[in-house]
Design an enzyme around this catalytic site. Structure first.
Site, PDB file in Angstrom:
ATOM      1  N   HIS A 167      -0.737  -1.347  -4.391  1.00  0.00           N
ATOM      2  CA  HIS A 167      -2.068  -1.021  -3.874  1.00  0.00           C
ATOM      3  C   HIS A 167      -2.161   0.495  -3.713  1.00  0.00           C
ATOM      4  O   HIS A 167      -1.358   1.108  -3.015  1.00  0.00           O
ATOM      5  CB  HIS A 167      -2.260  -1.730  -2.538  1.00  0.00           C
ATOM      6  CG  HIS A 167      -3.616  -1.593  -1.940  1.00  0.00           C
ATOM      7  ND1 HIS A 167      -4.696  -2.349  -2.345  1.00  0.00           N
ATOM      8  CD2 HIS A 167      -4.081  -0.783  -0.948  1.00  0.00           C
ATOM      9  CE1 HIS A 167      -5.761  -2.028  -1.617  1.00  0.00           C
ATOM     10  NE2 HIS A 167      -5.415  -1.069  -0.775  1.00  0.00           N
ATOM     11  N   ASP A 216      -4.402   3.546  -2.585  1.00  0.00           N
ATOM     12  CA  ASP A 216      -5.539   3.893  -1.724  1.00  0.00           C
ATOM     13  C   ASP A 216      -6.020   5.302  -2.012  1.00  0.00           C
ATOM     14  O   ASP A 216      -5.348   6.278  -1.679  1.00  0.00           O
ATOM     15  CB  ASP A 216      -5.107   3.816  -0.256  1.00  0.00           C
ATOM     16  CG  ASP A 216      -5.013   2.386   0.236  1.00  0.00           C
ATOM     17  OD1 ASP A 216      -5.992   1.634   0.076  1.00  0.00           O
ATOM     18  OD2 ASP A 216      -3.956   2.025   0.789  1.00  0.00           O
ATOM     19  N   SER A 218       0.835  -1.203   0.000  1.00  0.00           N
ATOM     20  CA  SER A 218       0.000   0.000   0.000  1.00  0.00           C
ATOM     21  C   SER A 218       0.867   1.250   0.000  1.00  0.00           C
ATOM     22  O   SER A 218       1.534   1.566   0.991  1.00  0.00           O
ATOM     23  CB  SER A 218      -0.912   0.013   1.226  1.00  0.00           C
ATOM     24  OG  SER A 218      -1.448   1.312   1.374  1.00  0.00           O
ATOM     25  N   MET A 243     -11.794   4.433  -1.919  1.00  0.00           N
ATOM     26  CA  MET A 243     -12.573   4.694  -0.701  1.00  0.00           C
ATOM     27  C   MET A 243     -13.235   6.050  -0.895  1.00  0.00           C
ATOM     28  O   MET A 243     -12.904   7.038  -0.238  1.00  0.00           O
ATOM     29  CB  MET A 243     -11.650   4.675   0.516  1.00  0.00           C
ATOM     30  CG  MET A 243     -11.216   3.265   0.876  1.00  0.00           C
ATOM     31  SD  MET A 243      -9.799   3.235   1.981  1.00  0.00           S
ATOM     32  CE  MET A 243      -8.504   3.350   0.765  1.00  0.00           C
TER      33      MET A 243
HETATM   34  C1  DX5 Z   1      -6.723   1.606   4.919  1.00  0.00           C
HETATM   35  C2  DX5 Z   1      -6.092   1.285   3.597  1.00  0.00           C
HETATM   36  C3  DX5 Z   1      -4.999   0.282   3.697  1.00  0.00           C
HETATM   37  C4  DX5 Z   1      -3.840   0.691   4.551  1.00  0.00           C
HETATM   38  C5  DX5 Z   1      -2.931  -0.465   4.808  1.00  0.00           C
HETATM   39  O1  DX5 Z   1      -7.826   2.390   4.715  1.00  0.00           O
HETATM   40  O2  DX5 Z   1      -7.056   0.774   2.715  1.00  0.00           O
HETATM   41  O3  DX5 Z   1      -4.567  -0.102   2.393  1.00  0.00           O
HETATM   42  O4  DX5 Z   1      -3.113   1.745   3.999  1.00  0.00           O
HETATM   43  O5  DX5 Z   1      -1.882  -0.041   5.607  1.00  0.00           O
HETATM   44  P1  DX5 Z   1      -1.346  -0.922   6.834  1.00  0.00           P
HETATM   45  O6  DX5 Z   1      -0.767  -2.162   6.237  1.00  0.00           O
HETATM   46  O7  DX5 Z   1      -0.325  -0.028   7.453  1.00  0.00           O
HETATM   47  O8  DX5 Z   1      -2.517  -1.208   7.729  1.00  0.00           O
HETATM   48 ZN    ZN Z   2      -6.445  -0.219   0.846  1.00  0.00          ZN
END
Ligand code: DX5
Ligand code: ZN
Length: 220
Positions: free
Chosen positions: A33, A35, A8, A68
């Protein structure tokens, strides 16, 4: 089972986004990934299509785009144009699941649905034939670095069972708080696409962190 690491980028240093992405890829990450947060569906704002578009020429990695955002149907074409390989929308964010899936598939790209922790597996059942992947959130979406919710594992298993019963082939992704310690827990439950942000990106350690994940995949 083939496992895929999807680091991510939310946890990367945005001033060195390209370098950080490449370090993760050198460590064996096949996907990245991405976000996207709008400050409405989740209480945080990250980045959008223009940032993704700048990153697109930097790497050949598969862009796994986790939207999101409220009513994502408004932006699907933008994210496709910016280089998304997979578009994942939240079941809770739209009433236009079929329309979005069709648009993504017409563009030759992959479609996924994400479920927040409170949304049961049954809620997505009617849409499973449209899905190339289902994302089970293992934290409340909005922020990186949160604690992994082990109580989501029955939901991961339920999505796997439905895949068998329905004769489908979608990937199962988990996202939130994943690290080397809980990796076996999520893969046991049925996940094969592993998102990790804070466990992968760290100054000068990103490549090695990604390697540690991909090496561990061989032992699962
Ligand atoms: C949360 C995001 C995740 C997050 C994951 O809303 O969708 O992708 O960034 O990060 P970690 O692995 O640090 O929980
Ligand atoms: Zn995510």
């Amino acid at each position: 089972m083939k496992y895929i690491l999807s680091p991510s980028l939310l946890a990367s240093d945005f001033a060195r986004l390209g370098e950080d992405a490449n370090a993760a890829v050198r460590g064996g990450a096949e996907w990245l990934h991405i976000d996207v947060m709008d400050g409405m569906f989740v209480p945080n704002i990250s980045f959008g299509g223009p940032v993704m578009k700048s990153l697109r020429p930097v790497t050949d990695a598969f862009f796994d785009v986790h939207l999101m955002i409220e009513r994502p149907e408004r932006y699907i074409d933008d994210f496709l144009a910016a280089g998304a390989d997979l578009i994942c929308v939240h079941l809770e964010a739209t009433e236009k699941i079929r329309e979005i899936a069709d648009r993504v598939h017409e563009a030759g790209k992959s479609f996924a649905i994400a479920l927040k922790p409170a949304t049961p597996a049954e809620a997505v059942k009617e849409y499973l034939p449209l899905c190339d992947m289902v994302l089970i959130m293992t934290v409340e979406p909005g922020f990186g670095g949160q604690k992994f919710m082990a109580d989501m594992m029955p939901k991961v298993s339920a999505i796997r069972t439905m895949r068998e019963e329905l004769g489908l082939h979608y990937h199962i992704q988990v996202d939130g708080g994943i690290n080397l310690d809980n990796l076996p827990v999520v893969t046991e439950a049925g996940a094969n696409v592993i998102v990790a942000g804070s466990a992968v990106f760290s100054k000068d350690q990103t490549e090695q962190n990604a390697k540690n994940f991909t090496a561990r995949f061989q032992t699962l």
